[in-house]
Design a protein around this motif. Sequence first.
Motif, PDB file in Angstrom:
ATOM      1  N   PRO A 452       0.744  -1.074  -0.036  1.00  0.00           N
ATOM      2  CA  PRO A 452      -0.027   0.016  -0.110  1.00  0.00           C
ATOM      3  C   PRO A 452       0.738   1.260   0.146  1.00  0.00           C
ATOM      4  N   GLY A 453       0.440   2.285  -0.620  1.00  0.00           N
ATOM      5  CA  GLY A 453       1.293   3.478  -1.023  1.00  0.00           C
ATOM      6  C   GLY A 453       1.926   3.462  -2.210  1.00  0.00           C
ATOM      7  N   PHE A 454       2.165   2.318  -2.875  1.00  0.00           N
ATOM      8  CA  PHE A 454       2.712   2.225  -4.195  1.00  0.00           C
ATOM      9  C   PHE A 454       1.919   2.999  -5.218  1.00  0.00           C
ATOM     10  N   GLY A 455       2.323   3.609  -6.155  1.00  0.00           N
ATOM     11  CA  GLY A 455       1.388   4.195  -7.080  1.00  0.00           C
ATOM     12  C   GLY A 455       2.112   4.181  -8.526  1.00  0.00           C
ATOM     13  N   TYR A 456       1.979   4.955  -9.181  1.00  0.00           N
ATOM     14  CA  TYR A 456       2.262   4.691 -10.745  1.00  0.00           C
ATOM     15  C   TYR A 456       3.949   4.765 -10.639  1.00  0.00           C
ATOM     16  N   GLN A 457       4.735   5.488 -10.047  1.00  0.00           N
ATOM     17  CA  GLN A 457       6.097   5.472 -10.320  1.00  0.00           C
ATOM     18  C   GLN A 457       6.759   4.203  -9.759  1.00  0.00           C
ATOM     19  N   GLN A 458       6.181   3.820  -8.657  1.00  0.00           N
ATOM     20  CA  GLN A 458       6.657   2.355  -7.996  1.00  0.00           C
ATOM     21  C   GLN A 458       6.366   1.435  -8.921  1.00  0.00           C
ATOM     22  N   VAL A 459       5.086   1.389  -9.188  1.00  0.00           N
ATOM     23  CA  VAL A 459       4.549   0.087 -10.010  1.00  0.00           C
ATOM     24  C   VAL A 459       5.372   0.066 -11.553  1.00  0.00           C
ATOM     25  N   TRP A 460       5.713   1.360 -12.082  1.00  0.00           N
ATOM     26  CA  TRP A 460       6.405   1.334 -13.301  1.00  0.00           C
ATOM     27  C   TRP A 460       7.842   0.757 -12.927  1.00  0.00           C
TER      28      TRP A 460
END
Length: 513
Positions: A452-460
Amino acid sequence: MKKILVMIIITVLTLGANISFPAYAADVDSVLNDPNWIDYVEHSIDVDKTPGLAVAALNGSKVGFKNWGYANIKEKTLMTENTPIHIGSCSKAFTALSVLLLQEEGKLSIEDSISDYISWWHVTYNGQDADIKIWQLLNHCSGIPNAATMAKYSLEKDAGEEKIAHIAENLELKYAPGDTFEYCNLGYCILAYLTETVSGMQFDEYVVKEIMQPIGMNHSGYDLPVAQGYIYFLGRPKAYDNPHAKGIEGEGFAVTTASDMVMWMKAQLGQIDLPNKLKNAIAASHKIIEEHYPKDGIRCDVADCSYFNGWYITDDGVIEHGGWNPTFKAQVILDPNKRTAVFADCNSTANTQWYAMNSCYGELTDNRSYLDIVRCDMFIIDIIASILSLIIVGIILFIVIMFLTQKQRLAAKKSTIKKESFLLYARIIALLIFLCISIMIPYVLGAAFGYPGFGYQQVWTWGGQSAIVLCLILDLLIIFLIITSIARYIRRKKAINKADEYVKIISTLNSIK
């Protein structure tokens, strides 16, 4: 004669007790060249489209290597036992050993508080000041939440250990220190900074000088050139150089080779001469301290296993750890009782390294329990996202064609401004809701995988690029639908007004007649 016979028997038994009989079942070369084992591993390579795989096995005094595929597909560079690779969280054992080595030098104790060595250190639990011991970071029971802190990692390459450690400053803990096991990458970044603070050396320099070089790992270190890493994109491996800060080296970015990992495994099994302080530190890293079990009784997230000092240690003494960063996966297993160890690494996020390590270890110890090969999660996500992206692109093209031919169809329909306004508002509200859901998909995906807390940058960064592309295409579709809905309303309104004017003209003409 009886006395002589008794003495002979006692002598034989005494000598027998001191003879070290190998406990392993198979020869390394026979396993690594076994056609059935090779077929099993190559099936995993085919399933996950693994670019390259390196396996190193140690059994007694025998060592063997097996390699598949490419360190760089484009340049056709073969993967070998001398190819430099990332080992992900297998790096944690080096970080833990650096702390235990400092303990051997008398510079700290793992019973000490972190705040004894880091002046700015301050964390809270339930709003109250909390005290974290060094061993609690080593054993992942400090209470620091893993995912939330990983989401705050800097991607600046020169962000050092201190900057990353500051993520924990004034942090509210998830659990009371020592109560609950939760695997925490940031904890090992803090331990790397602790090593710097206490030793007076850069973390990577300390590990190389005090651990790797004495062991004979002469091609290992940090921030070194490595094999090309790959992520999955549109169903195929795609070359990707993932960004990472220097300050997270302690939790997952050691660089080594399969041949150097043999030296590392030999050191763990006590098969090479080492300085006494390093030998003692290694022994301490394998030691289970019952007083350091989490208070809630859950030792770790693996059954019949404890986590101590960068290792999962099973109840029967087998030592293991896996590693995963955005473009590499590694696995190492050590069995001191059977004098057996296996290391495997691949330059993608495939599952192949685990299947190779597990099956090779099973063959070497005559404990075969292979599992059915299953595609890795990132490959499945990539395939699903790629297929959905193509479907959505097709839908967009279909909508474009329908929009271009919309005028004729609208002219043939009867409606009112009130009805069209209602339909517009209903469409816009529904589409805005879908747009919000679409925008949140990367965050939901991160949470679903325990981050939780992961967004576009982290998933990419972690290889979910097909998923991000899917989200962006889906966003484009929804925005396009909003635009076409507004355009439809404007066209429909003009048509209705024109029809009303025509009716008025006809009515006027009829009244004149």
